[in-house]
Design an enzyme around this catalytic site. Structure first.
Site, PDB file in Angstrom:
ATOM      1  N   SER A  74       0.828  -1.241  -0.004  1.00 17.19           N
ATOM      2  CA  SER A  74      -0.097   0.056   0.058  1.00 17.19           C
ATOM      3  C   SER A  74       0.953   1.324  -0.100  1.00 17.19           C
ATOM      4  O   SER A  74       2.031   1.168   0.399  1.00 17.19           O
ATOM      5  CB  SER A  74      -0.871   0.101   1.311  1.00 17.19           C
ATOM      6  N   HIS A  75       0.347   2.302  -0.501  1.00 18.52           N
ATOM      7  CA  HIS A  75       1.079   3.607  -0.477  1.00 18.52           C
ATOM      8  C   HIS A  75       1.062   4.240   1.098  1.00 18.52           C
ATOM      9  O   HIS A  75       1.764   4.937   1.305  1.00 18.52           O
ATOM     10  CB  HIS A  75       0.228   4.566  -1.155  1.00 18.52           C
ATOM     11  N   SER A  76       0.378   3.421   2.133  1.00 18.03           N
ATOM     12  CA  SER A  76       0.255   4.075   3.387  1.00 18.03           C
ATOM     13  C   SER A  76       0.837   2.715   4.357  1.00 18.03           C
ATOM     14  O   SER A  76       0.080   1.706   4.212  1.00 18.03           O
ATOM     15  CB  SER A  76      -0.938   4.386   3.895  1.00 18.03           C
TER      16      SER A  76
END
Length: 138
Positions: free
Chosen positions: A15-17
């Site tokens: 994920s980007h996070s």
């Protein structure tokens, strides 16, 4: 199917996070009955804790979950997918038998972890995750 937990398919959630990857991993394991046997690793954010994707974090997560039965990688958005594709193209950055799975991130992760916890092989885990596209909410 495997008869030992050390031969389960590993799952990597890109994920980007970091918070999103960790939360989805926790949710998927919880909905799979709290299974601690399925190796699941989040690979979210950048090395410095920002938003984005890190090939180093993805490679490390894949190595951490590899038990010899294959690694299913699910990614949330475009550049996360591109990062995984680049690592697969390099050929030596991810464990052998690593597969990028085209699946919705949350529902696919849950399906993958539940299926892997039953001892299914990589093809079945990937198919279960991909089938999550058909889940209707109406």
């Amino acid at each position: 199917m495997s008869d030992t937990s050390d031969k389960l398919v590993g799952i990597v959630l890109v994920s980007h996070s970091a918070a999103v990857a960790e939360s989805v991993a926790e949710l998927a394991k919880g909905l799979a009955g709290g299974s601690t046997t399925v190796p699941v690793a989040p690979a979210g954010g950048t090395l410095d804790g920002g938003l984005g994707t890190s090939s180093e974090l993805v490679s490390a997560a894949a190595a951490a979950v590899d038990r010899g039965a294959g690694v299913a990688v699910l990614a949330d958005l475009g550049s996360a997918v591109l990062t995984v594709k680049a690592l697969l193209a390099e050929g030596d950055e991810l464990p052998e038998n690593t597969r990028l799975v085209d699946a919705p991130f949350v529902e696919g992760a849950v399906a993958a972890v539940v299926t892997a916890s039953a001892g299914a092989d990589l093809t079945a885990v990937a198919a279960a995750a991909a089938e999550a596209y058909t889940y209707r909410k109406e």
